[in-house]
Design a protein around this motif. Structure first.
Motif, PDB file in Angstrom:
ATOM      1  N   TYR A 163      18.632  18.981   8.249  1.00  0.00           N
ATOM      2  CA  TYR A 163      17.579  18.927   7.235  1.00  0.00           C
ATOM      3  C   TYR A 163      16.230  18.625   7.881  1.00  0.00           C
ATOM      4  CZ  TYR A 163      21.309  19.202   3.797  1.00  0.00           C
ATOM      5  OH  TYR A 163      22.378  19.631   3.059  1.00  0.00           O
ATOM      6  N   VAL A 164      15.202  18.537   7.078  1.00  0.00           N
ATOM      7  CA  VAL A 164      13.847  18.331   7.572  1.00  0.00           C
ATOM      8  C   VAL A 164      13.443  16.887   7.301  1.00  0.00           C
ATOM      9  CG1 VAL A 164      11.451  19.113   7.451  1.00  0.00           C
ATOM     10  CG2 VAL A 164      13.312  20.748   7.063  1.00  0.00           C
ATOM     11  N   ALA A 165      13.226  16.131   8.368  1.00  0.00           N
ATOM     12  CA  ALA A 165      12.859  14.730   8.210  1.00  0.00           C
ATOM     13  C   ALA A 165      11.480  14.603   7.583  1.00  0.00           C
ATOM     14  CB  ALA A 165      12.875  14.024   9.562  1.00  0.00           C
ATOM     15  N   LEU A 166      11.287  13.549   6.794  1.00  0.00           N
ATOM     16  CA  LEU A 166       9.973  13.248   6.244  1.00  0.00           C
ATOM     17  C   LEU A 166       9.053  12.754   7.361  1.00  0.00           C
ATOM     18  CD1 LEU A 166      11.034  11.206   3.067  1.00  0.00           C
ATOM     19  CD2 LEU A 166      10.392  13.618   3.155  1.00  0.00           C
ATOM     20  N   PRO A 167       7.734  12.808   7.166  1.00  0.00           N
ATOM     21  CA  PRO A 167       6.829  12.159   8.122  1.00  0.00           C
ATOM     22  C   PRO A 167       7.108  10.655   8.168  1.00  0.00           C
ATOM     23  CG  PRO A 167       5.621  13.621   6.632  1.00  0.00           C
ATOM     24  CD  PRO A 167       7.021  13.504   6.093  1.00  0.00           C
ATOM     25  N   ALA A 168       6.695  10.021   9.262  1.00  0.00           N
ATOM     26  CA  ALA A 168       6.978   8.591   9.455  1.00  0.00           C
ATOM     27  C   ALA A 168       6.457   7.744   8.306  1.00  0.00           C
ATOM     28  CB  ALA A 168       6.382   8.126  10.780  1.00  0.00           C
ATOM     29  N   ASN A 169       5.282   8.090   7.767  1.00  0.00           N
ATOM     30  CA  ASN A 169       4.731   7.286   6.663  1.00  0.00           C
ATOM     31  C   ASN A 169       5.567   7.415   5.400  1.00  0.00           C
ATOM     32  OD1 ASN A 169       3.728   9.983   6.424  1.00  0.00           O
ATOM     33  ND2 ASN A 169       2.146   9.278   5.007  1.00  0.00           N
ATOM     34  N   GLY A 170       6.309   8.525   5.255  1.00  0.00           N
ATOM     35  CA  GLY A 170       7.198   8.677   4.108  1.00  0.00           C
ATOM     36  C   GLY A 170       8.321   7.658   4.133  1.00  0.00           C
ATOM     37  N   TYR A 171       8.914   7.469   5.310  1.00  0.00           N
ATOM     38  CA  TYR A 171       9.971   6.468   5.428  1.00  0.00           C
ATOM     39  C   TYR A 171       9.414   5.048   5.326  1.00  0.00           C
ATOM     40  CZ  TYR A 171      12.946  10.348   6.787  1.00  0.00           C
ATOM     41  OH  TYR A 171      13.651  11.535   6.791  1.00  0.00           O
ATOM     42  N   ALA A 172       8.197   4.851   5.817  1.00  0.00           N
ATOM     43  CA  ALA A 172       7.581   3.525   5.714  1.00  0.00           C
ATOM     44  C   ALA A 172       7.384   3.136   4.253  1.00  0.00           C
ATOM     45  CB  ALA A 172       6.243   3.506   6.454  1.00  0.00           C
ATOM     46  N   ILE A 173       6.933   4.083   3.437  1.00  0.00           N
ATOM     47  CA  ILE A 173       6.743   3.822   2.003  1.00  0.00           C
ATOM     48  C   ILE A 173       8.082   3.525   1.336  1.00  0.00           C
ATOM     49  CG2 ILE A 173       6.042   4.851  -0.203  1.00  0.00           C
ATOM     50  CD1 ILE A 173       3.963   6.496   1.426  1.00  0.00           C
ATOM     51  N   ALA A 174       9.095   4.334   1.666  1.00  0.00           N
ATOM     52  CA  ALA A 174      10.425   4.133   1.070  1.00  0.00           C
ATOM     53  C   ALA A 174      10.998   2.768   1.450  1.00  0.00           C
ATOM     54  CB  ALA A 174      11.369   5.255   1.515  1.00  0.00           C
ATOM     55  N   LYS A 175      10.811   2.373   2.692  1.00  0.00           N
ATOM     56  CA  LYS A 175      11.308   1.059   3.133  1.00  0.00           C
ATOM     57  C   LYS A 175      10.615  -0.072   2.366  1.00  0.00           C
ATOM     58  CE  LYS A 175      12.352   2.559   7.843  1.00  0.00           C
ATOM     59  NZ  LYS A 175      11.950   2.444   9.268  1.00  0.00           N
ATOM     60  N   GLN A 176       9.323   0.091   2.094  1.00  0.00           N
ATOM     61  CA  GLN A 176       8.596  -0.908   1.302  1.00  0.00           C
ATOM     62  C   GLN A 176       9.169  -0.997  -0.103  1.00  0.00           C
ATOM     63  OE1 GLN A 176       4.445   0.069   1.342  1.00  0.00           O
ATOM     64  NE2 GLN A 176       4.190  -0.354   3.530  1.00  0.00           N
ATOM     65  N   HIS A 177       9.459   0.169  -0.695  1.00  0.00           N
ATOM     66  CA  HIS A 177      10.047   0.183  -2.046  1.00  0.00           C
ATOM     67  C   HIS A 177      11.408  -0.511  -2.050  1.00  0.00           C
ATOM     68  CE1 HIS A 177       7.488   3.888  -3.439  1.00  0.00           C
ATOM     69  NE2 HIS A 177       6.768   2.822  -3.159  1.00  0.00           N
ATOM     70  N   LEU A 178      12.186  -0.288  -1.003  1.00  0.00           N
ATOM     71  CA  LEU A 178      13.494  -0.930  -0.902  1.00  0.00           C
ATOM     72  C   LEU A 178      13.336  -2.439  -0.731  1.00  0.00           C
ATOM     73  CD1 LEU A 178      16.590  -0.631  -0.675  1.00  0.00           C
ATOM     74  CD2 LEU A 178      16.270  -0.292   1.795  1.00  0.00           C
ATOM     75  N   GLN A 179      12.446  -2.841   0.150  1.00  0.00           N
ATOM     76  CA  GLN A 179      12.232  -4.269   0.420  1.00  0.00           C
ATOM     77  C   GLN A 179      11.724  -5.006  -0.814  1.00  0.00           C
ATOM     78  OE1 GLN A 179       9.331  -5.026   3.467  1.00  0.00           O
ATOM     79  NE2 GLN A 179       9.867  -7.179   3.677  1.00  0.00           N
ATOM     80  N   LYS A 180      10.834  -4.355  -1.570  1.00  0.00           N
ATOM     81  CA  LYS A 180      10.225  -4.995  -2.741  1.00  0.00           C
ATOM     82  C   LYS A 180      11.036  -4.772  -4.016  1.00  0.00           C
ATOM     83  CE  LYS A 180       5.510  -4.660  -0.901  1.00  0.00           C
ATOM     84  NZ  LYS A 180       4.152  -4.074  -1.098  1.00  0.00           N
ATOM     85  N   ARG A 181      12.170  -4.038  -3.891  1.00  0.00           N
ATOM     86  CA  ARG A 181      13.031  -3.743  -5.037  1.00  0.00           C
ATOM     87  C   ARG A 181      12.247  -3.046  -6.157  1.00  0.00           C
ATOM     88  NH1 ARG A 181      15.742  -5.734  -1.360  1.00  0.00           N
ATOM     89  NH2 ARG A 181      17.500  -7.179  -1.624  1.00  0.00           N
ATOM     90  N   LYS A 182      11.501  -2.006  -5.781  1.00  0.00           N
ATOM     91  CA  LYS A 182      10.714  -1.264  -6.771  1.00  0.00           C
ATOM     92  C   LYS A 182      11.639  -0.348  -7.558  1.00  0.00           C
ATOM     93  CE  LYS A 182       5.869  -1.108  -5.666  1.00  0.00           C
ATOM     94  NZ  LYS A 182       4.699  -0.221  -5.517  1.00  0.00           N
ATOM     95  N   VAL A 183      11.950  -0.741  -8.774  1.00  0.00           N
ATOM     96  CA  VAL A 183      12.892   0.035  -9.573  1.00  0.00           C
ATOM     97  C   VAL A 183      12.160   1.130 -10.341  1.00  0.00           C
ATOM     98  CG1 VAL A 183      14.523  -1.867  -9.774  1.00  0.00           C
ATOM     99  CG2 VAL A 183      12.769  -1.568 -11.520  1.00  0.00           C
ATOM    100  N   GLY A 184      12.890   2.220 -10.610  1.00  0.00           N
ATOM    101  CA  GLY A 184      12.328   3.321 -11.381  1.00  0.00           C
ATOM    102  C   GLY A 184      12.155   4.566 -10.534  1.00  0.00           C
ATOM    103  N   THR A 185      11.415   5.518 -11.069  1.00  0.00           N
ATOM    104  CA  THR A 185      11.236   6.815 -10.433  1.00  0.00           C
ATOM    105  C   THR A 185       9.776   7.248 -10.499  1.00  0.00           C
ATOM    106  OG1 THR A 185      11.826   9.183 -10.575  1.00  0.00           O
ATOM    107  CG2 THR A 185      11.934   7.908 -12.614  1.00  0.00           C
ATOM    108  N   VAL A 186       9.357   8.029  -9.505  1.00  0.00           N
ATOM    109  CA  VAL A 186       7.989   8.570  -9.518  1.00  0.00           C
ATOM    110  C   VAL A 186       7.930   9.875 -10.319  1.00  0.00           C
ATOM    111  CG1 VAL A 186       7.448   7.519  -7.299  1.00  0.00           C
ATOM    112  CG2 VAL A 186       8.238   9.896  -7.368  1.00  0.00           C
ATOM    113  N   PHE A 187       9.077  10.297 -10.831  1.00  0.00           N
ATOM    114  CA  PHE A 187       9.142  11.532 -11.619  1.00  0.00           C
ATOM    115  C   PHE A 187       9.266  11.190 -13.107  1.00  0.00           C
ATOM    116  CE2 PHE A 187      10.725  12.318  -7.378  1.00  0.00           C
ATOM    117  CZ  PHE A 187      10.006  13.447  -7.014  1.00  0.00           C
ATOM    118  N   ALA A 188       9.006  12.156 -13.940  1.00  0.00           N
ATOM    119  CA  ALA A 188       8.989  11.918 -15.386  1.00  0.00           C
ATOM    120  C   ALA A 188      10.257  12.433 -16.054  1.00  0.00           C
ATOM    121  CB  ALA A 188       7.760  12.574 -16.006  1.00  0.00           C
ATOM    122  N   GLY A 189      11.364  12.336 -15.344  1.00  0.00           N
ATOM    123  CA  GLY A 189      12.624  12.792 -15.924  1.00  0.00           C
ATOM    124  C   GLY A 189      12.878  14.269 -15.766  1.00  0.00           C
TER     125      GLY A 189
END
Length: 331
Positions: free
Chosen positions: A287-313
């Motif tokens: 597959y195609v890896a995300l840019p490094a900043n993409g994983y950095a953002i995701a790791k922050q969401h995981l660490q901060k327990r950001k629940v929900g979705t950035v999509f509207a269903g």
């Protein structure tokens, strides 16, 4: 990679035999303490299985990975039966409602991009198709009418058109039908469906008149048996996904982590290990890896327990990598 594909083949064989004989496959009844339970997309499966193998070898704990399709995985996830759902599309409104009703909160983590690949047998003369031609062969009105290749385009062989595609519980089915036909789940039904991409690989590889579609990793693992078809003149590749040229069949893929499960040490360790190694392992399996900043953002969401979705269903078609990252950064 070879071990992983053997496991997929074994799962495929079990599912195929069970389906043929009408045998039930017992579902997971509830989350098992001490074990990280994952289920869902066959597209995401190779990455998650690679993560699970490494995690277990390094003494992280036990992890089981199933293939129920994205929709099937979300059903289990929203019933609190699994810790993590693999998904080849964002969570839909009806699934959000089901999770909400069951009190299931989740952290949405994009892990890579996929080039959803249209394939034919290596002996096929077909090299390129347009999105209009794909629609002509897959739309509901094609059922019982478009049954030969030369009905798709003059000059193609006067030979039977045999189709293999994602099953109705698959996120790939939802995405492909919306991207190509214009409406999710709008498809002819006289084709061979499966939520397990390896079943589709085997079908197309055995039939010179076949066409199928599935995740890029499964094509990459079977280039000696299959040929990728260019779409509107563009072949799937890491380069064409990153540049945004491979449209409309490039898409983000995800894992969804049960927020309550994250309170268990083994799930927390697994999710962190996943995000720390997603770039390397997603590229390794095709597959195609995300840019490094993409994983950095995701790791922050995981660490901060950001629940929900950035999509509207819904599952937007043609979302480029930079647009996904903009959504994630604003979340």
């Amino acid at each position: 990679m070879a071990f992983m594909l053997k496991r997929v083949s074994l799962l495929s064989a079990i599912a195929l035999v069970a389906s043929t004989l009408g045998l039930p496959i017992s579902p997971v009844q509830s989350i098992t303490p001490g074990t990280v339970q994952i289920d869902g997309s066959s597209t995401v499966y190779p990455i998650t299985e690679a993560v699970a193998e490494e995690f277990q070898k390094k003494g992280g704990g036990r992890a089981t990975v199933g293939i129920s399709g994205t929709g099937g995985g979300f059903k289990k996830f929203c019933r609190n039966e699994i810790d993590i759902a693999d998904a080849s599309r964002p969570i839909l409104a009806k699934e959000m409602a089901a999770c909400r009703a069951a009190g299931v909160q989740y952290i949405e983590l994009p892990i890579a991009y996929d080039a959803l690949t249209v394939v034919v047998n290596r002996q096929s003369p077909v090299n390129n198709l347009t999105t209009a031609e794909l629609k002509k062969m897959w739309e509901p009105g094609a059922q019982g009418k478009v049954s030969r290749w030369n009905q798709v385009r003059a000059g193609l062989p006067n030979a039977p058109l045999r189709l293999y595609g994602a099953g109705p519980d698959s996120g790939t089915f939802d995405y492909f039908t919306e991207a190509i036909v214009g409406k999710p789940k709008s498809s002819r039904r006289d084709y061979t469906p499966s939520e397990d991409d390896n079943v589709l690989v085997q079908g197309v590889a055995r039939d010179k008149n076949a066409l199928g579609y599935f995740g890029y990793a499964y094509y990459r693992a079977n280039t000696n048996r299959l040929k990728a078809v260019s779409i509107n003149g563009v072949l799937p590749s890491a380069q064409t996904v990153r540049s945004g040229k491979y449209q409309p069949l490039s898409r983000p893929i995800f894992i969804y982590v049960n927020a309550k499960s994250l309170q268990r040490p083994e799930v927390k360790k697994f999710a962190e290990y996943y995000m720390n190694n997603a770039s390397r392992l997603s590229a390794a399996v095709g597959y195609v890896a995300l840019p490094a900043n993409g994983y950095a953002i995701a790791k922050q969401h995981l660490q901060k327990r950001k629940v929900g979705t950035v999509f509207a269903g819904d599952a937007p078609v043609g979302l480029r990598i930079e647009a996904l990252l903009q959504r994630e950064a604003k979340f």
